[in-house]
Design a protein around this motif. Structure first.
Motif, short mmCIF file in Angstrom:
data_model
loop_
_atom_site.label_atom_id
_atom_site.label_comp_id
_atom_site.label_asym_id
_atom_site.label_seq_id
_atom_site.Cartn_x
_atom_site.Cartn_y
_atom_site.Cartn_z
N HIS A 155 -6.09 20.94 9.77
CA HIS A 155 -4.97 21.86 9.63
C HIS A 155 -3.99 21.50 10.74
O HIS A 155 -4.37 21.45 11.92
CB HIS A 155 -5.41 23.31 9.79
CG HIS A 155 -6.36 23.78 8.73
ND1 HIS A 155 -6.01 23.85 7.40
CD2 HIS A 155 -7.64 24.21 8.82
CE1 HIS A 155 -7.03 24.31 6.70
NE2 HIS A 155 -8.04 24.52 7.53
N ARG A 156 -2.76 21.26 10.41
CA ARG A 156 -1.77 20.84 11.41
C ARG A 156 -0.92 22.03 11.82
O ARG A 156 -0.24 22.64 11.00
CB ARG A 156 -0.92 19.71 10.84
CG ARG A 156 -1.73 18.40 10.69
CD ARG A 156 -1.07 17.42 9.74
NE ARG A 156 -1.75 16.12 9.78
CZ ARG A 156 -2.85 15.84 9.09
NH1 ARG A 156 -3.42 16.77 8.32
NH2 ARG A 156 -3.40 14.64 9.17
N HIS A 157 -1.00 22.38 13.12
CA HIS A 157 -0.24 23.50 13.68
C HIS A 157 0.61 23.00 14.83
O HIS A 157 0.36 21.92 15.40
CB HIS A 157 -1.19 24.59 14.19
CG HIS A 157 -2.03 25.21 13.12
ND1 HIS A 157 -1.58 26.17 12.27
CD2 HIS A 157 -3.33 24.97 12.75
CE1 HIS A 157 -2.54 26.52 11.43
NE2 HIS A 157 -3.62 25.80 11.71
N ALA A 158 1.57 23.80 15.21
CA ALA A 158 2.44 23.43 16.33
C ALA A 158 1.64 23.29 17.61
O ALA A 158 1.96 22.48 18.49
CB ALA A 158 3.54 24.48 16.50
N ARG A 159 0.56 24.07 17.75
CA ARG A 159 -0.24 24.02 18.98
C ARG A 159 -1.32 22.94 18.96
O ARG A 159 -2.07 22.80 19.92
CB ARG A 159 -0.88 25.39 19.23
CG ARG A 159 -1.87 25.81 18.17
CD ARG A 159 -2.46 27.18 18.50
NE ARG A 159 -3.44 27.62 17.53
CZ ARG A 159 -3.18 28.23 16.40
NH1 ARG A 159 -1.90 28.49 16.08
NH2 ARG A 159 -4.15 28.59 15.57
N ASN B 199 -7.92 16.89 2.96
CA ASN B 199 -7.33 17.10 4.28
C ASN B 199 -8.45 17.32 5.30
O ASN B 199 -9.34 18.12 5.08
CB ASN B 199 -6.40 18.31 4.28
CG ASN B 199 -5.13 18.07 3.50
OD1 ASN B 199 -4.60 16.96 3.49
ND2 ASN B 199 -4.63 19.10 2.83
N LEU C 98 -4.20 20.34 16.39
CA LEU C 98 -4.93 20.09 15.15
C LEU C 98 -6.23 20.87 15.14
O LEU C 98 -6.94 20.91 16.15
CB LEU C 98 -5.22 18.60 15.01
CG LEU C 98 -4.00 17.67 14.99
CD1 LEU C 98 -4.45 16.22 14.93
CD2 LEU C 98 -3.10 17.98 13.80
N ILE C 99 -6.55 21.45 13.99
CA ILE C 99 -7.81 22.18 13.81
C ILE C 99 -8.52 21.57 12.62
O ILE C 99 -7.91 21.36 11.56
CB ILE C 99 -7.56 23.69 13.59
CG1 ILE C 99 -6.82 24.28 14.79
CG2 ILE C 99 -8.87 24.42 13.35
CD1 ILE C 99 -6.41 25.73 14.60
N THR D 56 -10.51 21.06 9.28
CA THR D 56 -10.84 21.81 8.06
C THR D 56 -12.36 21.81 7.90
O THR D 56 -13.09 21.18 8.67
CB THR D 56 -10.20 21.15 6.84
OG1 THR D 56 -10.76 19.83 6.68
CG2 THR D 56 -8.69 21.04 6.99
N SER E 180 -5.88 16.46 19.41
CA SER E 180 -4.47 16.07 19.56
C SER E 180 -4.32 14.59 19.25
O SER E 180 -5.12 13.76 19.71
CB SER E 180 -4.00 16.36 20.99
OG SER E 180 -2.83 15.65 21.31
#
Length: 301
Positions: free
Chosen positions: A49-53, A46, A55-56, A58, A17
């Motif tokens: 991976h940017r998600h609403a919940r 990158n 960061l993950i 790559t 986060s």
């Protein structure tokens, strides 16, 4: 590659986060985000991976995180060596050992260690996994076999055997077994064979179970076995060092025991001069010597 950007990337990857990383680094979320973006642009890839919940990482981010994690551990090791004073013992010491040895032997003795070194904080990590000492997953380990990792200082501390024990109160109401076959009249308490344990202990349990015992209580660690024995649930397979400190335990079938299990203390070669390590090593050795003397006194009556 800019170390400040790598440091910020590592904090974000570790926290998952931007906000939490910013709190750790005392930076605003926008400042953290700009540094991560700049690092991605310099690498032309990158990293998250940017998600609403959240960061993950790559695949490329995972590779970089592995590198920064290794760098961080090496820097921690260097920092610990630099901070070690010639006269004082302070800071943090991360100790890893098995659940059984940690709960039944080491933890109860640490009050003596803290009395001598009140400025040292211990992080006691009880786990059957063998942590990677050269990679600084821990500073020092106490293990039930000789460590195989390279670049370690090793010291053999003692040998342990698994034996059969019951409480005096249990034996007052249940007849003392004279042969292994007599165990069929008792409940056997032991580690289950699917749990991680030293091979000598597993071999002993397997041999005892071959006698088709009608009543069993299996637990996944020796601490649970000891508590069951102390509550008079049966006869337990326990490491011999617990009986030296617990005078209520009586050895059952003295001819039945496991092969000797060597106990080693180990730490990275790079920490050979560490005052924290030396203090802990000397403390453990002194405690073992004192226990051996008590055992001899008990044996001699």
């Amino acid at each position: 590659m800019d170390w400040d950007k790598l440091r910020i990337f590592h904090a974000v990857a570790d926290a998952g986060s931007l906000t939490h990383a910013g709190d750790t680094l005392h930076l605003s979320q926008s400042a953290v985000s700009r540094q991560v973006r700049a690092l991605e642009e310099s690498l032309n890839t990158n990293l998250f991976h940017r998600h609403a919940r959240g960061l993950i990482l790559t695949e490329q981010g995972e590779l970089l995180f592995d590198a920064t994690r290794a760098m961080t551990k090496r820097l921690d090791a260097a920092s610990a060596r630099i901070r070690d004073s010639e006269e004082e013992v302070f800071g943090e010491l991360r100790v890893t050992t098995t659940i059984g040895f940690g709960t039944l032997w080491l933890a109860s003795r640490l009050s003596n260690f803290y009395a001598d070194y009140p400025d040292l904080n211990i992080d006691l990590m009880l786990d059957e996994r063998v942590l990677d000492l050269p990679m600084r997953e821990a500073d020092v380990a106490i293990r039930m076999k000789e460590p195989s990792q390279a670049d370690l200082v090793r010291k053999r501390l003692m040998s342990v055997r698994m034996r059969l024990y019951a409480t005096r109160s249990y034996l007052e109401t249940h007849e003392m077994p004279q042969t292994i076959e007599d165990l069929q009249e008792h409940r056997l308490i032991c580690q289950n064979l699917s749990s991680e344990q030293v091979s000598a202990g597993a071999t002993m349990v397997r041999e005892l179970m071959s006698y088709d015992l009608p009543s069993l209580l299996t637990v996944n660690n020796y601490f649970g076995c000891l508590q069951a024995v102390r509550n008079d649930l049966g006869i337990g397979v326990l490491p011999d060092y617990v009986a030296i400190d617990d005078r209520d335990l009586v050895r059952v079938l003295p001819e039945v025991e496991s092969n000797a299990v060597p106990v080693f203390l180990a730490y990275p070669e790079e920490l050979r001069q560490s005052k924290r390590i030396s203090a802990f090593r000397d403390f453990v050795v002194a405690q073992i010597d004192a226990q051996k003397k008590r055992a001899q006194m008990i044996e001699n009556g």
